[in-house]
Every structure is written in C-alpha cells, then in structure tokens.
Design a protein around this motif. Sequence first.
Motif, PDB file in Angstrom:
ATOM      1  N   ILE A  67     -13.779  30.773 -22.095  1.00  0.00           N
ATOM      2  CA  ILE A  67     -14.063  29.356 -22.336  1.00  0.00           C
ATOM      3  C   ILE A  67     -13.283  28.494 -21.344  1.00  0.00           C
ATOM      4  N   TYR A  68     -12.077  28.978 -21.024  1.00  0.00           N
ATOM      5  CA  TYR A  68     -11.228  28.228 -20.096  1.00  0.00           C
ATOM      6  C   TYR A  68     -11.880  28.100 -18.721  1.00  0.00           C
ATOM      7  N   VAL A  70     -14.803  27.609 -17.941  1.00  0.00           N
ATOM      8  CA  VAL A  70     -15.840  26.578 -17.900  1.00  0.00           C
ATOM      9  C   VAL A  70     -15.307  25.208 -18.335  1.00  0.00           C
ATOM     10  N   PHE A  71     -14.407  25.226 -19.341  1.00  0.00           N
ATOM     11  CA  PHE A  71     -14.002  23.955 -19.948  1.00  0.00           C
ATOM     12  C   PHE A  71     -12.571  23.532 -19.616  1.00  0.00           C
ATOM     13  N   ALA A  72     -11.939  24.196 -18.667  1.00  0.00           N
ATOM     14  CA  ALA A  72     -10.565  23.840 -18.322  1.00  0.00           C
ATOM     15  C   ALA A  72     -10.483  22.355 -17.965  1.00  0.00           C
ATOM     16  N   ASP A  73      -9.453  21.712 -18.488  1.00  0.00           N
ATOM     17  CA  ASP A  73      -9.262  20.291 -18.208  1.00  0.00           C
ATOM     18  C   ASP A  73      -8.403  20.177 -16.956  1.00  0.00           C
ATOM     19  N   PHE A  78     -17.113  19.661 -13.814  1.00  0.00           N
ATOM     20  CA  PHE A  78     -17.627  20.628 -14.793  1.00  0.00           C
ATOM     21  C   PHE A  78     -18.726  21.503 -14.207  1.00  0.00           C
ATOM     22  N   ASN A  79     -19.650  20.876 -13.510  1.00  0.00           N
ATOM     23  CA  ASN A  79     -20.781  21.643 -12.980  1.00  0.00           C
ATOM     24  C   ASN A  79     -20.361  22.622 -11.890  1.00  0.00           C
ATOM     25  N   LYS A  81     -17.447  24.210 -11.935  1.00  0.00           N
ATOM     26  CA  LYS A  81     -16.864  25.343 -12.655  1.00  0.00           C
ATOM     27  C   LYS A  81     -17.954  26.197 -13.281  1.00  0.00           C
ATOM     28  N   LEU A  82     -18.929  25.498 -13.860  1.00  0.00           N
ATOM     29  CA  LEU A  82     -20.019  26.217 -14.522  1.00  0.00           C
ATOM     30  C   LEU A  82     -20.779  27.067 -13.513  1.00  0.00           C
ATOM     31  N   ASN A 450      -3.081  30.494 -25.548  1.00  0.00           N
ATOM     32  CA  ASN A 450      -4.236  29.676 -25.218  1.00  0.00           C
ATOM     33  C   ASN A 450      -5.485  30.525 -25.404  1.00  0.00           C
ATOM     34  N   LEU A 451      -6.042  30.419 -26.591  1.00  0.00           N
ATOM     35  CA  LEU A 451      -7.186  31.259 -26.936  1.00  0.00           C
ATOM     36  C   LEU A 451      -8.372  31.019 -26.016  1.00  0.00           C
ATOM     37  N   ALA A 452      -8.414  29.835 -25.410  1.00  0.00           N
ATOM     38  CA  ALA A 452      -9.541  29.518 -24.533  1.00  0.00           C
ATOM     39  C   ALA A 452      -9.612  30.470 -23.354  1.00  0.00           C
TER      40      ALA A 452
END
Lengths: 472, 191
Positions: A67-68, A70-73, A78-79, A81-82, A450-452
């Motif tokens: 999840i990290y 793709v969704f890392a802050d 975002f695109n 990373k995706l 960090n479960l992400a």
Amino acid sequence: MKKISLLLFLSMCFVGFAQNKQLLYGFSEIPQSLQLNPGGQITNDWYIGIPFLSHIHANFGMTGLSIYDVFADDGTDFNTKLKSTIYAMKETDYFALNEQYDLFSGGFAFGNGFIKNKYLSFGMYQETNAFIYFPKDYAILAYEGNHDNINRIFDLSDLNVSAELLTVFHLGYNKKVNNKFTYGVRGKIYSSILDVKSINNKGTFVTTEGESNFLNHDFILDLELQTAGLKSFLDDENSDISQDMKTLISRAFFGGNLGVGVDIGFTYKLTEQWTLEASIQDIGFISYKKDVENFNLDGNLTYEGINPLFQESEEGQTAEEYWDAVATDFEDLFQVDTTYTKYKTARPIKFNAALQYAFGKKNNQECNCLQVEEDYQNRVGAHLFLMQRPKKPQTALTAFYYRNLFSNFGVKASYTLDSYSYTNLGLALSANISGLHFYVAADNLLKYQNLAKAQSVSLQLGFNYIFKNNEK
Amino acid sequence: MLKIRVKTLCFFCVVGVFLSNCVSDVDFTQAEDFAISPTLDTSIIYFEEPASSFIDENGVEQTIVRDSVTIEVFNDPFTVDNLIKATFLFEVTNSINRAYQAQIAFLDDVDVVQHSFTISVDTSPTNQEILVEHLEVFENESLQALKQTTKLLITLTLLPSADGSVLDENTLGMLKFKSKATFYLLIDPST
C-alpha cells in the motif's frame, strides 16, 4: 465504468490473503493446530472453544506491491507512483485475502484403555477467500491504449479472480497408534454462501499493420464469469435486509451449495527428539447447483475498418444493410451470454509438513517422584507450506523455534520465506491460566511499525477452555 | 504465576507499541488524483477499387459515389467526458488518369454538418501511384463538433478530365483509400 475500474483497482490494493498459518502449525498446545493437521499431537483431554472467539484468523497478502508503494505521502505524484508500481508488477503477482473464524469448536479424548489414545474434535467455522491475480495486460491496455502497442498481443487470460464466502462443519478423528505414530482424518461439509469466480479466461486482442487498411484489429474472446448465490441477491425485489440475512443464515447452516472434503495427516517420531509431521487439507469439492448464473463472452472478430462505398459483400446489399452487418458483428462479439449451468469446483488443496528437533529437558530440581517424563523445553525446525493456486502453487518455507517458558506458557518465533517477502518474522504465544487458554500469533512483525509497507500480515487469536487430566 | 503476568504484560506492551504506530506516512486521499490517459487507434474507412468500379452497369461513368455511416461512438457519454483530442489520418493513392476529391462530412443527429474537409488527389496520366496524406486534428471547437457527430457522410467525386475523356472498362489504375483514427483519452474520475 470508470468508477468501477477505480473501485476494482482500489479494492485490489486493499487486501489480499494467503492461508499459511506457519505459527500455528505443530503448536500442539493450541487445540486449533489440530485443524491444520488432524494427525497432530494431542496435549489435552478435552477442550471447548469459547463460541465465536476460539479462532479468529485474518491474513492478507500481496506480491509486487505494498500500500505504501502507491499511497506514500512523499510528495511524489500519485499517478507516477501508481504507474511505476503497475509497470513493475507481473501477471503472476496477486492479492489474496483469507479470513476465518470459529463459530464453535471442541474436542475430547476417548478410548477403552487407561490412557485414552483416541481423540474426536469438531467444530464449525466461517471462511472468506478472495484471490486476484494482477491483470497486467488489461492494466497496460487501460493505461496506454493500443496506440503505442501495435503488434503487442494483449493476453486476456490475465483476468483471474475468485471470491467466496462459506461455512465449514468438520469432524476429526485422531489416533495415537503408539509412542511413535499418530494419524488423523477430518471430514468436512462445505456450505457455500456465495461464490464468484472468473478463472478460465482465454483470448487475445492485438492490433497489427493491416493489408487493406492501416490497421487490423484481431479479437479472440473467451471469457467466463461463474457465480453461485449472487443472483437471488441482485435480482430480489425486496429491500428488506432482514430477509436477506435469513437467507444468508440458512445458507450458512447447510442451506447453501454443498460440498464435501477431507483432511489427512500424521505425526511420526523418528527418534526421541526428531519429529516429522505432515498433512493435506481440503481434498474435496463444492457442487454449485443452486442460484447459479454464469456469464460468457465468446467470439472472434477481425476488423480492418469499413468499406461503405464499394461493398464487395453479398449482391444487393445496401449500404445501410452493410453497416448493420458490421455493427452486428461487434454486438455479437461483445454479446454476454447468460447460462445457468451447474458447476463443480475442487477446493484448493493445502499441504503442510514440518520437521522438528526437540532439546533441553527441564532441569527439575525437585524429586520427580511420579516418574512423569518431562517434555523437552525447546523445539526447532522447518516448515513447508504449499497451496494450490490457479497459475502456480503458493509456497512458503519457515524456520521456527519454540520455547516452553513455563508449563503453561509457550512461545514460538518464526522466520518465513515466501513470495511476499524475505523478512517475515513472526511470534506466537500460548498461555493457559487455570484452564482458560489464550493464544495469539502474528507474523511480519517488522512491518507493524508501518503496516502500509507490509506485503502480507497474518493474525490468529482465540480463547479456549482446556482441560488436562495430568494437571489435576 | 506473578512472573507469568509480568512477562505477559511486557509482551502486550510491546505489541501495543507496535500497533499504535501501525500505518504512517500514507495518504489515501491521493486516490482522488487518479487519472489515466490511454491512446486508442482504430481503423475506419477503406477501399481499393479499379477504375472500372466507377462505371455503372450501362457503361456510364459515375461522377459521384456517396454514402453515409452511422457512428454512435463519438457522442457516447464516455467519449464526451473523456476525449481530449482526436486525429484522423487518411491516405489516398491514385493511379487512375483522373483527379478525385473525397469529402468527409461529420453530421449530427438532425443531419446538420458540424465539420467537414476535402482531400484532393491529382490525376495520374502515366498510372504512377500518386499518394496524398491528410491529417485532420480535432481539438477545441472541432473536437466539440466531433462529439456531436452521429453520422459520417463520404462523398467521392470524380473530377472531369482535361481532354473530355471518360472512364471505360479498359481504363487502367486503382484508387486506394485508407484511414485510421487516434483517440486521446484522459480518464479522471474526479472530474
């Protein structure tokens, strides 16, 4: 359409599951280990699981991404990373989810002799499984289109998805033949509440340089979605949730699509200290007969474009008719046929085997007047897990160390190598305080900060009441 | 017993610390930025005809060949929402000793012309292949016109020859027509 694709993608990101219970396997102090190997060692005279709490298991896994990723802050778009995640993934990467909880469970020893060498265990659990391969070629087609992919063959078999909800009633028999050999068998009745699968897809889509026109598009479609238990919920007129709940509950208790299966296993003491155990779970099938609805997309089409001005086709065909014929070709190609054909699916077979070495007897300072043989305090070993998956088996190899800290308190640590990661450390704990038994097992502990970033997490816990004669 | 409790307590404290910091540095609202931009190519109209195709059954030259095709994809809501640019590429190859004009008109659902253009190809006195390419780009206004299109009207006009000669069964040469469309999509669920 677009919303669905996004939802699908996000749901894929969320959870996937594996079914490896490497910490529980062979942990004979935990009665639920008998559900993994019906021929496991028995360490109690009877037990009863606290209803709904005796075994709670949740496990998710995903290969190829976290999840990290793709969704890392991290300020990166975002695109971007995706996209980099999608491009790094393979069609054999997957998302898996497995959840189980015991509705009830119990077991007791019996036998004619002084030492009861037979054991009967039973229970019922609910299980949810979802398994989705990453549809790589579909993702690339959605991302890029065919413009820069002339001559690239998009493989439509990349779509491979299954999800199910079922309950399992089981009854197991375990017999300790002698000090060396114990075997066991467990019969299961599956009651499927819901089953959705699309795992037999074939076909290709390719755009090539055409002969009569710039481009030639070749569609070969053979896609199938099977469902059982879904139709009546989608079609029903009522919006009455309590009615739907009634249906669900009746299906949970043998009212669903039924199946049968068997687990077999054994434990063999090679020497006093070396022990081998192995088991095969879920040799069986479910026959889907009720509430079945299948969707098929089957057709071939080669398309170079249209020739409205000079149709070479049949005599007397008007332009309108010609155009209708082309449109019909496309409609036929994408025509979804609905069938109600029953189907039968084999359960995914799971194989576990462990070899362990026990050492370090307790240094008993008190007089061992009763001549009761003390157990070894340490066990070290290796465990192999294999599970059948549509494309290739899922495998995991675990090294473990067990330590009996006190007579009623054991811990087990594990290191697992699998398709998710090479850094999976796990810990299980089993404590029995005056008969009330509690256990918890979790893996991928390094990722809990960090479960992400975790690609898989497995958690099991439960409460039992355990009774041992020799502790009276 | 006390020892057990202390150890158990320690264990849960450690687990608690792990769990309290479970998921960090992650921002799920980024999903709102999700967008993909595929580019799709598709063949459209083609033909390849000898000069004799422009003669009717009575041997009379046909100066105009015209037909229309209904196309529903351009004004489909998905296209209207997500199409940001389109290009149509045409290639006409002529080896007939006559000049041609091909007019492509884009009609809306009440048959009003929203957009049109003409491709001309010269006469080929020696039956050498004369190749003409035409790229029609749809952006801004023309893109809006495309999104209202439900019908393509193709009119092929055989221009009169300079010497007054007409086509007959034995006239040499071919007229070839190829075309493809490229659709640039931007699929952004948040818009």
